[in-house]
Design a protein around this motif. Structure first.
Motif, PDB file in Angstrom:
ATOM      1  N   PHE A   1     -13.262 -13.396  35.206  1.00 20.54           N
ATOM      2  CA  PHE A   1     -14.007 -12.288  34.614  1.00 20.54           C
ATOM      3  C   PHE A   1     -14.109 -11.109  35.584  1.00 20.54           C
ATOM      4  O   PHE A   1     -13.852  -9.959  35.218  1.00 20.54           O
ATOM      5  N   MET A   2     -14.458 -11.405  36.840  1.00 22.05           N
ATOM      6  CA  MET A   2     -14.593 -10.353  37.854  1.00 22.05           C
ATOM      7  C   MET A   2     -13.284  -9.607  38.062  1.00 22.05           C
ATOM      8  O   MET A   2     -13.251  -8.386  38.156  1.00 22.05           O
ATOM      9  N   LEU A   3     -12.198 -10.389  38.170  1.00 20.61           N
ATOM     10  CA  LEU A   3     -10.908  -9.772  38.461  1.00 20.61           C
ATOM     11  C   LEU A   3     -10.481  -8.873  37.303  1.00 20.61           C
ATOM     12  O   LEU A   3      -9.992  -7.766  37.506  1.00 20.61           O
ATOM     13  N   SER A   4     -10.712  -9.348  36.081  1.00 20.52           N
ATOM     14  CA  SER A   4     -10.346  -8.570  34.899  1.00 20.52           C
ATOM     15  C   SER A   4     -11.209  -7.306  34.798  1.00 20.52           C
ATOM     16  O   SER A   4     -10.725  -6.214  34.509  1.00 20.52           O
ATOM     17  N   LEU A   5     -12.510  -7.464  35.085  1.00 17.23           N
ATOM     18  CA  LEU A   5     -13.451  -6.347  35.016  1.00 17.23           C
ATOM     19  C   LEU A   5     -13.049  -5.213  35.963  1.00 17.23           C
ATOM     20  O   LEU A   5     -13.136  -4.046  35.638  1.00 17.23           O
ATOM     21  N   GLY A   6     -12.596  -5.562  37.171  1.00 18.52           N
ATOM     22  CA  GLY A   6     -12.326  -4.549  38.178  1.00 18.52           C
ATOM     23  C   GLY A   6     -10.874  -4.139  38.294  1.00 18.52           C
ATOM     24  O   GLY A   6     -10.518  -3.388  39.182  1.00 18.52           O
ATOM     25  N   GLU A   7     -10.013  -4.620  37.389  1.00 13.55           N
ATOM     26  CA  GLU A   7      -8.589  -4.306  37.518  1.00 13.55           C
ATOM     27  C   GLU A   7      -8.318  -2.845  37.165  1.00 13.55           C
ATOM     28  O   GLU A   7      -8.689  -2.378  36.101  1.00 13.55           O
ATOM     29  N   PHE A   8      -7.698  -2.134  38.082  1.00 12.95           N
ATOM     30  CA  PHE A   8      -7.338  -0.744  37.807  1.00 12.95           C
ATOM     31  C   PHE A   8      -5.825  -0.545  37.783  1.00 12.95           C
ATOM     32  O   PHE A   8      -5.276   0.027  36.846  1.00 12.95           O
ATOM     33  N   ASN A   9      -5.144  -1.032  38.812  1.00 14.59           N
ATOM     34  CA  ASN A   9      -3.731  -0.722  39.000  1.00 14.59           C
ATOM     35  C   ASN A   9      -2.876  -1.059  37.790  1.00 14.59           C
ATOM     36  O   ASN A   9      -2.085  -0.246  37.322  1.00 14.59           O
ATOM     37  N   MET A  10      -3.042  -2.273  37.272  1.00 12.31           N
ATOM     38  CA  MET A  10      -2.245  -2.677  36.110  1.00 12.31           C
ATOM     39  C   MET A  10      -2.644  -1.853  34.888  1.00 12.31           C
ATOM     40  O   MET A  10      -1.796  -1.330  34.169  1.00 12.31           O
ATOM     41  N   ASN A  11      -3.962  -1.710  34.673  1.00 16.41           N
ATOM     42  CA  ASN A  11      -4.437  -0.949  33.511  1.00 16.41           C
ATOM     43  C   ASN A  11      -3.883   0.466  33.480  1.00 16.41           C
ATOM     44  O   ASN A  11      -3.595   1.013  32.422  1.00 16.41           O
ATOM     45  N   PHE A  12      -3.760   1.050  34.674  1.00 13.83           N
ATOM     46  CA  PHE A  12      -3.374   2.450  34.730  1.00 13.83           C
ATOM     47  C   PHE A  12      -1.952   2.657  34.196  1.00 13.83           C
ATOM     48  O   PHE A  12      -1.622   3.732  33.721  1.00 13.83           O
ATOM     49  N   PHE A  13      -1.122   1.623  34.279  1.00 14.49           N
ATOM     50  CA  PHE A  13       0.225   1.719  33.731  1.00 14.49           C
ATOM     51  C   PHE A  13       0.260   1.352  32.252  1.00 14.49           C
ATOM     52  O   PHE A  13       1.136   1.783  31.529  1.00 14.49           O
ATOM     53  N   LEU A  14      -0.702   0.556  31.809  1.00 10.25           N
ATOM     54  CA  LEU A  14      -0.608  -0.017  30.456  1.00 10.25           C
ATOM     55  C   LEU A  14      -1.568   0.609  29.446  1.00 10.25           C
ATOM     56  O   LEU A  14      -1.458   0.344  28.264  1.00 10.25           O
ATOM     57  N   TYR A  15      -2.509   1.445  29.901  1.00  9.61           N
ATOM     58  CA  TYR A  15      -3.538   1.884  28.953  1.00  9.61           C
ATOM     59  C   TYR A  15      -3.028   3.002  28.036  1.00  9.61           C
ATOM     60  O   TYR A  15      -2.037   3.679  28.335  1.00  9.61           O
ATOM     61  N   THR A  16      -3.704   3.134  26.893  1.00  5.52           N
ATOM     62  CA  THR A  16      -3.474   4.260  25.988  1.00  5.52           C
ATOM     63  C   THR A  16      -4.855   4.873  25.735  1.00  5.52           C
ATOM     64  O   THR A  16      -5.851   4.260  26.103  1.00  5.52           O
ATOM     65  N   PRO A  17      -4.925   6.058  25.119  1.00  2.33           N
ATOM     66  CA  PRO A  17      -6.255   6.651  24.883  1.00  2.33           C
ATOM     67  C   PRO A  17      -7.208   5.721  24.120  1.00  2.33           C
ATOM     68  O   PRO A  17      -8.427   5.875  24.201  1.00  2.33           O
TER      69      PRO A  17
END
Lengths: 263, 271
Positions: free
Chosen positions: A193-209
């Protein structure tokens, strides 16, 4: 000479503590100030920055929590099953496959993200790719915790005992093994849960608005908005992370956790 | 039948890993060897020959190495201090100090902005005291260096603390009885015994720094490092093949360091 050495140690400890702790204090303090400045509270205290955060970024908090819960759910099932199987399985391939399943710890999140985005671009819009990515990078935490606990205790005897009495693998898993590894599963779940909550690097490549997570929202707030709002938003993140981190310390898992996650 | 029943437990995760981890990594490596549909090692050659790319590679390597060395020294001091002193509130203090291991890189960057940004605490303080705004270095290499220290120190302390606490202090005391100074006892007795754990902490810190993206990205400046270069190639230049090559290089360094230190420690353990 000796006192000088001691004094140096104290000075270093003080400076390191100041570097790590003081910005946290200022962040929390600044989030309640009407105006961020040398005369921080001269214009009074306010909760309006929090109201603005909820108005602008409320959805990111909800989305991140849902994403983290789903990741925990999937990995609780997959990690426990895999841990149990690896524990029972006797073969020289066990170690190779164990290394393979632990590989996401060593491979940087940005590399995995770049690999995922060019392999499955169609899965990006729904957020499914982000969920899969989170499941992959947090899986080793659950898997290794469960497997480690199973290996420290003599579950094999219990397991074989149940088997001699005629219990099938499924029955043995749910009635013999599972009750004994509940603690490990809880530890694993908190870490995932903690790791998923604080993940930025991967999200930044995969996120959409439509799939903006809390850390992505933080980045937007830092780069375009006022420092008070950034502070309030960060304080909300801290409020979620501190209790979990405290729980990890209590469960003696913070050391295992510290080997995971990119920054 | 019995084998089948057991395989059901592990099939889902192997399928997931095959489709969403191994296969994408193969796609990444294949892409890194392509340019306009042709098979080539040109993307890698570019990293070594293009001055801007080489510069980023060099920056990443020396930044990670120097931060790791400084962080190892500072963390060792802190870990020894914490292991050898007890005071009220120590558990809370330790928890707070190691709390940043849960921070995403963006938050680490923000911590440095709070301290040394253009409206940071220390610049404001210096303006109050001297009338001049100084110490605004969040967006320079010094700011990046401090930010990297910020995420490395708690990680290293976390690894070292347990080992130092478990270290048999009678050995150190024995050295002291025969006339060693405290520093000599640490230098010649404690450190040689604990060096595998230092190696492990250093390897972790180095690979975390090599692959760090969010921290440097938040402090957005003109200091080029590989992860930022990779992001720019991907989003600004739409050059996914070069971006893939950079990702492979970062990945190989991290996985290599991870394997390398373990081989080294195991070898040491056997001899």
């Amino acid at each position: 000479m000796q006192t000088a050495g001691k004094a140096l140690v104290y000075v270093l400890v003080f400076l390191i503590s100041a570097l790590i702790l003081s910005p946290l204090l200022f962040t929390v303090a600044g989030s309640f100030a009407v105006y961020w400045g040398a005369d921080m509270y001269s214009a009074g205290v306010t909760l309006s920055w929090y109201a603005k955060v909820f108005e602008k970024f409320g959805h990111t908090i909800g989305f991140t929590l849902v994403l983290a819960f789903c990741t925990v759910l999937v990995n609780t099932v997959l990690g426990t099953m895999a841990g149990y199987w690896f524990y029972r399985w006797k073969s020289r391939w066990v170690f190779v496959l164990e290394e393979l399943l632990s590989l996401p710890i060593a491979v940087p999140g940005i590399a995995i993200a770049l690999a995922l985005i060019q392999t499955y671009p169609a899965m990006r819009a729904s957020g499914a790719l982000m969920l899969v990515g989170h499941v992959i990078i947090t899986f080793p935490l659950m898997f290794r915790t469960v497997l480690g606990t199973l290996r420290t205790k003599d579950f094999r005897t219990l397991d074989e005992c149940a088997a001699t009495l005629g219990a099938g693998p499924m029955y043995r898993f749910f009635h013999v093994i599972f009750p004994s590894i509940r603690g490990a599963i809880l530890s694993g779940a908190v870490m995932v849960f903690m790791l998923s909550l604080g993940e930025f690097n991967m999200n930044f490549f995969l996120y959409t608005p439509l799939t903006v997570t809390l850390p992505i929202g933080l980045y937007e707030a830092y780069s375009t908005l006022r420092i008070e709002l950034g502070s309030a938003y960060t304080t909300l993140f801290l409020a979620m992370a501190i209790p979990l981190m405290y729980l990890l310390h209590r469960l003696n898992q913070s050391s295992a956790f510290s080997r995971n996650g990119g920054v | 039948m019995k084998r089948m029943g057991v395989a059901v437990f592990v099939l889902p995760i192997f399928l997931l890993f095959a489709f969403f981890f191994l296969y994408p990594l193969i796609v990444l490596v294949v892409a890194s060897f392509q340019r306009g549909g042709e098979l080539t090692a040109g993307n890698y050659a570019q990293i070594i020959t293009n001055p801007q790319y080489l510069h980023s590679l060099w920056n990443s390597l020396w930044l990670s190495l120097s931060v790791t060395l400084v962080a190892l020294v500072l963390s060792a001091v802190l870990a020894f201090f914490l292991a050898r002193h007890s005071f009220p509130g120590k558990t809370l203090y330790f928890t707070l100090l190691t709390f940043p291991i849960s921070f995403p890189g963006v938050v680490v960057g923000f911590m440095i902005i709070i301290l040394f940004g253009s409206t940071g605490i220390l610049p404001m303080l210096s303006e109050l005291l001297t009338g001049e705004k100084k110490l605004v270095f969040a967006y320079t290499i010094a700011g990046i260096f401090l930010a990297y220290l910020y995420f490395e120190i708690p990680r290293i302390v976390m690894t070292l603390y347990g080992a130092i606490k478990d270290f048999d202090q009678t050995l150190e005391e024995a050295a002291r009885t025969i006339g060693a100074t405290p520093w000599q006892a640490i230098r010649y007795v404690v450190l040689p015994t604990l060096y595998p754990i230092f190696l492990s902490a250093g390897a972790l810190a180095f690979s975390t720094s090599m692959s760090a993206f969010g921290t440097a990205f938040t402090l957005a400046n003109d200091f080029d490092i590989l992860p930022i270069l990779m992001y720019n190639e991907f989003t600004l230049n739409f050059n996914i093949e070069v971006a893939s090559a950079i990702a492979v290089v970062i990945g190989l360094v991290c996985v290599g360091i991870n394997l390398g230190y373990r081989v080294l420690v195991e070898k040491e353990g056997r001899s």
